[in-house]
Design a protein around this motif. Structure first.
Motif, mmCIF file in Angstrom:
data_model
loop_
_atom_site.group_PDB
_atom_site.id
_atom_site.type_symbol
_atom_site.label_atom_id
_atom_site.label_comp_id
_atom_site.label_asym_id
_atom_site.label_seq_id
_atom_site.Cartn_x
_atom_site.Cartn_y
_atom_site.Cartn_z
ATOM 1 N N ASP A 172 -6.319 9.205 6.444
ATOM 2 C CA ASP A 172 -6.917 9.300 5.150
ATOM 3 C C ASP A 172 -5.502 9.371 4.189
ATOM 4 O OD1 ASP A 172 -9.506 9.752 5.468
ATOM 5 O OD2 ASP A 172 -9.340 12.129 5.788
ATOM 6 N N VAL A 173 -5.810 9.042 2.885
ATOM 7 C CA VAL A 173 -4.502 8.768 2.108
ATOM 8 C C VAL A 173 -4.959 9.413 0.590
ATOM 9 C CG1 VAL A 173 -3.552 6.692 3.110
ATOM 10 C CG2 VAL A 173 -5.227 6.291 1.430
ATOM 11 N N LEU A 174 -3.888 9.856 0.066
ATOM 12 C CA LEU A 174 -3.979 10.528 -1.299
ATOM 13 C C LEU A 174 -3.488 9.286 -2.173
ATOM 14 C CD1 LEU A 174 -4.817 12.734 -3.534
ATOM 15 C CD2 LEU A 174 -2.409 13.340 -3.219
ATOM 16 N N LEU A 175 -4.407 8.930 -3.191
ATOM 17 C CA LEU A 175 -4.018 7.693 -4.154
ATOM 18 C C LEU A 175 -3.456 8.206 -5.186
ATOM 19 C CD1 LEU A 175 -7.404 5.471 -3.652
ATOM 20 C CD2 LEU A 175 -5.042 5.286 -2.435
ATOM 21 N N SER A 176 -2.643 7.343 -6.045
ATOM 22 C CA SER A 176 -2.116 7.814 -7.112
ATOM 23 C C SER A 176 -2.954 8.177 -8.360
ATOM 24 C CB SER A 176 -1.184 6.766 -7.701
ATOM 25 O OG SER A 176 -1.801 5.300 -7.897
ATOM 26 N N ASN A 177 -4.060 8.148 -8.269
ATOM 27 C CA ASN A 177 -5.105 8.423 -9.202
ATOM 28 C C ASN A 177 -5.643 10.048 -8.578
ATOM 29 O OD1 ASN A 177 -6.833 7.703 -7.375
ATOM 30 N ND2 ASN A 177 -8.056 6.301 -8.291
ATOM 31 N N GLY A 178 -5.509 10.378 -7.696
ATOM 32 C CA GLY A 178 -5.694 11.567 -7.098
ATOM 33 C C GLY A 178 -6.990 11.770 -6.291
ATOM 34 N N GLU A 179 -7.533 10.413 -6.164
ATOM 35 C CA GLU A 179 -8.754 10.126 -5.172
ATOM 36 C C GLU A 179 -8.256 10.180 -3.930
ATOM 37 O OE1 GLU A 179 -12.051 7.692 -7.200
ATOM 38 O OE2 GLU A 179 -10.368 6.609 -7.131
ATOM 39 N N ILE A 180 -8.915 10.355 -2.685
ATOM 40 C CA ILE A 180 -8.889 10.421 -1.388
ATOM 41 C C ILE A 180 -9.391 9.310 -0.866
ATOM 42 C CG2 ILE A 180 -8.639 11.703 0.709
ATOM 43 C CD1 ILE A 180 -8.283 14.147 -0.608
ATOM 44 N N GLY A 181 -8.752 8.543 -0.007
ATOM 45 C CA GLY A 181 -9.451 7.216 0.536
ATOM 46 C C GLY A 181 -9.221 7.261 2.106
ATOM 47 N N ARG A 182 -9.698 6.389 2.897
ATOM 48 C CA ARG A 182 -9.428 6.042 4.159
ATOM 49 C C ARG A 182 -8.757 4.698 4.434
ATOM 50 N NH1 ARG A 182 -12.863 8.985 8.457
ATOM 51 N NH2 ARG A 182 -11.583 10.492 7.970
ATOM 52 N N ILE A 183 -7.925 4.490 5.064
ATOM 53 C CA ILE A 183 -7.405 3.241 5.536
ATOM 54 C C ILE A 183 -8.295 2.618 6.410
ATOM 55 C CG2 ILE A 183 -5.515 1.830 6.398
ATOM 56 C CD1 ILE A 183 -3.433 3.855 5.292
ATOM 57 N N ILE A 184 -8.999 1.616 5.821
ATOM 58 C CA ILE A 184 -9.712 0.717 7.023
ATOM 59 C C ILE A 184 -9.278 -0.511 7.644
ATOM 60 C CG2 ILE A 184 -11.710 1.890 6.286
ATOM 61 C CD1 ILE A 184 -12.521 -0.971 4.909
ATOM 62 N N TYR A 185 -8.190 -0.921 7.121
ATOM 63 C CA TYR A 185 -7.710 -2.099 7.617
ATOM 64 C C TYR A 185 -6.484 -2.450 6.931
ATOM 65 C CZ TYR A 185 -7.607 -7.641 8.295
ATOM 66 O OH TYR A 185 -7.270 -8.642 8.667
ATOM 67 N N VAL A 186 -5.455 -3.048 7.813
ATOM 68 C CA VAL A 186 -4.135 -3.560 7.496
ATOM 69 C C VAL A 186 -4.183 -5.181 7.514
ATOM 70 C CG1 VAL A 186 -1.681 -3.174 7.960
ATOM 71 C CG2 VAL A 186 -3.277 -1.310 8.145
ATOM 72 N N HIS A 187 -3.655 -5.827 6.422
ATOM 73 C CA HIS A 187 -3.630 -7.079 6.575
ATOM 74 C C HIS A 187 -2.447 -7.681 7.388
ATOM 75 C CE1 HIS A 187 -6.312 -7.664 2.986
ATOM 76 N NE2 HIS A 187 -5.774 -6.645 2.572
ATOM 77 N N PRO A 188 -2.767 -8.527 8.250
ATOM 78 C CA PRO A 188 -1.706 -9.007 9.094
ATOM 79 C C PRO A 188 -0.677 -9.696 8.593
ATOM 80 C CG PRO A 188 -3.826 -10.148 9.259
ATOM 81 C CD PRO A 188 -3.996 -9.214 8.357
ATOM 82 N N GLN A 189 -0.998 -10.254 7.149
ATOM 83 C CA GLN A 189 0.242 -10.877 6.474
ATOM 84 C C GLN A 189 1.059 -10.017 5.693
ATOM 85 O OE1 GLN A 189 -3.042 -10.995 5.803
ATOM 86 N NE2 GLN A 189 -3.655 -12.102 4.047
ATOM 87 N N ASP A 190 0.652 -8.858 5.481
ATOM 88 C CA ASP A 190 1.430 -7.743 4.742
ATOM 89 C C ASP A 190 0.913 -6.234 5.340
ATOM 90 O OD1 ASP A 190 2.869 -6.118 3.215
ATOM 91 O OD2 ASP A 190 2.589 -7.230 1.508
ATOM 92 N N LYS A 191 1.732 -5.966 6.024
ATOM 93 C CA LYS A 191 1.305 -4.577 6.942
ATOM 94 C C LYS A 191 1.551 -3.464 5.987
ATOM 95 C CE LYS A 191 0.883 -6.561 10.763
ATOM 96 N NZ LYS A 191 -0.288 -6.740 11.424
ATOM 97 N N THR A 192 2.141 -3.689 4.661
ATOM 98 C CA THR A 192 2.108 -2.492 3.650
ATOM 99 C C THR A 192 1.275 -2.350 2.608
ATOM 100 O OG1 THR A 192 3.515 -3.706 2.152
ATOM 101 C CG2 THR A 192 4.666 -2.534 4.112
ATOM 102 N N LYS A 193 0.277 -3.307 2.739
ATOM 103 C CA LYS A 193 -0.931 -3.305 1.772
ATOM 104 C C LYS A 193 -2.365 -3.503 2.534
ATOM 105 C CE LYS A 193 1.901 -4.601 -1.498
ATOM 106 N NZ LYS A 193 2.945 -3.745 -1.646
#
Length: 167
Positions: free
Chosen positions: A129-150
């Motif tokens: 789970d991650v806290l987004l800059s807008n205050g919402e909470i989300g869950r990381i479901i996928y990491v792009h192979p071409q950019d592991k930070t996005k």
């Protein structure tokens, strides 16, 4: 290193920072005396604050003068330092730190080893789970192979793809 320097809740003075920088040499000699560690490991300990561009310490080494183990430890040390809470600062988001490390691979950190590190550390992001800059909470479901930070983050029923610019 005195506790007063290690636990100082503010920025170190120049003299204090010079003392703090001695930790790699103290650690090197402490481990050397045990006779239990290879020279490769000792080099990793001694030079883990050296940087490809010569801005590190204790010897201001550059590029190939820096042992591979030291290059590996330096990446891990930066990640750990920035994602950990300290008496003088809060911890940073692992994704922000990964972005910083990626940027530093163009100047101070080894680009090849940084790529390997980011490939491997990103495996642990999925499902968190991650806290987004807008205050919402989300869950990381996928990491792009071409950019592991996005990653792609699911918020409620919506998906946010951080690889593409947000409106």
């Amino acid at each position: 290193i005195p506790d007063s320097i290690i636990n100082k809740p503010a920025k170190l003075e120049k003299e204090e920072f010079e003392i703090m920088k001695e930790h790699s040499m103290h650690s090197y000699f402490l481990l050397l005396e045990t006779g239990r560690f290879s020279q490769d490991v000792l080099e990793g300990v001694l030079h883990h604050h050296e940087r490809r561009n010569g801005t590190g310490y204790p010897n201001n080494l550059v590029e190939e003068e820096i042992h591979k183990y030291a290059k590996i430890v330096s990446i891990c040390d930066v990640y750990h330092a920035l994602t950990s809470k300290r008496v003088y600062k809060g911890k940073e988001s692992p994704l922000k730190v990964a972005e910083y490390i990626k940027k530093e691979s163009f100047s101070s950190l080894d680009p090849y080893l940084t790529h390997i590190f980011l490939d491997n550390i990103s495996i642990f992001y999925v499902g968190n789970d991650v806290l987004l800059s807008n205050g919402e909470i989300g869950r990381i479901i996928y990491v792009h192979p071409q950019d592991k930070t996005k990653p792609i983050v699911k918020v409620g029923e919506d998906f946010i793809n951080f690889l593409t610019p947000q409106e």
